[in-house]
Design a protein around this motif. Sequence first.
Motif: not given
Length: 470
Positions: A351-363
């Motif tokens: 969860y913590e990593f998911f919230n720190a990651y920028d998600w260039p590929g989005n959903i």
Amino acid sequence: MDYKKILELVTDNIDDGIFVVNKNGEVIFYNESADNQAGVSMKNAIGKHILDIFPKLTEKTSTILRVLKTGTPIVGDIQEYYNHNHKKVTILSTSYPIIEDGEIVGVVEVAKDMIKYGDFNEKIDKIRNNKGKKISNEEIIYSLNSILGESDKILEIKEKIKKVAKASSPVLVWGETGTGKELAVQSIHNCSKRKNKPFITQNCAAIPVTLLEGILFGTSLGSFTGSKDSPGLFELADGGTLFLDEINSMDITLQAKLLRVIQDGYIRRIGDKKTRKVDVRVIAAMNMNPVKALEEKKIREDLFYRINVLNMEMPPLRERREDISILADYFMKEMEYKTGREISGLSEDVYEFFNAYDWPGNIRELKHVIEHGVIMSTGEEITLKDMPVVLNEKRSTIEKSVHEETIGIGEIVFDKPLKSIVNDYEKQVIEKALKEKDYSINETSSLLNIPRQTLHYKMKNLGISIKKTL
């Protein structure tokens, strides 16, 4: 590496015919597929003038000779001619001048056999025969409830969809890849008075201009070999919605024809003299900022202003981080159903990593990461070791960056185990944030840039209680 051999291997094993002529119009290169189209062998073609190989062509009808004369490329041109064996051939050709030191020294033409390339009438027939029924991947499966999230940006999008759906004006939806543009487009259709009428999707990328023109506007009998009276997508979508995805990839000349149809409401099939009235709502989408698309001339200015009557930007996932846990939980349940596995959830570290990651590929990227995690996990919850290798490499980079930024944040007394020191510090940070935001969970989670669910979880684990007094 012998690049000449590689080039020969490629040209000899593709279906496209390749012709290269010099400045005199004489053939200097010719591949095997060109043999079949021209009806003459390479041995007999090299050194001959292009009109000797295609006797029925003239300087005006030959695309190669026209480009040789004008220096202007001809892209996506449908040609019909009789080859050396007097066989009628229909090709889709693209011809480019070869220029050296400012002088035209030849032309290269790539020609697709229309029969081998595939008859776009097949797609038209399939859609026509299924009108009003399930239409392959154009089936309408998304509604307003399909757009998940509780962030302010997503709530604003949902409200905007309701307003936009009430009108029939064109709509432009844009956003990065994987942000959910098609969800928004189908939701607009499903919320509109057109919801019981056709909804048809066409991706405008990687389709030659002439083929796309036929797909959109239809063809008439005899407009080229094998053509027949076929309605285009505009006719098939009459009364409903036509979704043109990646419109910034559409050829500029075809954009001009599209503009006229949107403005006037009339279409004319290829090769036909008759015009037909259509009532179609056009929704277009692009995966780049429209201002940038205009600057790079990816879209005509007049078309942009016509389709941009109503517009909507789908926010990237990094700008709606409070929705990550909601989306992750949904994708986990979806994968549980598909795989038959039971997963209790994500570990706190994930969860913590998911919230720190920028998600260039989005959903879309989040969905695939969850899918990977569910398949690879061996326990009841998904942990960091279940993440894709590439994502774990990015996690290491993020953790290193965070470490460098937090060195020297204050004096630390090493009188406890590391975990206890970290927990104490985290507790101080959360308590300070709560106090600063008058113990509002919403505002505190926003300040800390974490979802409300994560904040509640941390408060419970760290023994933090709400101390607000009236």
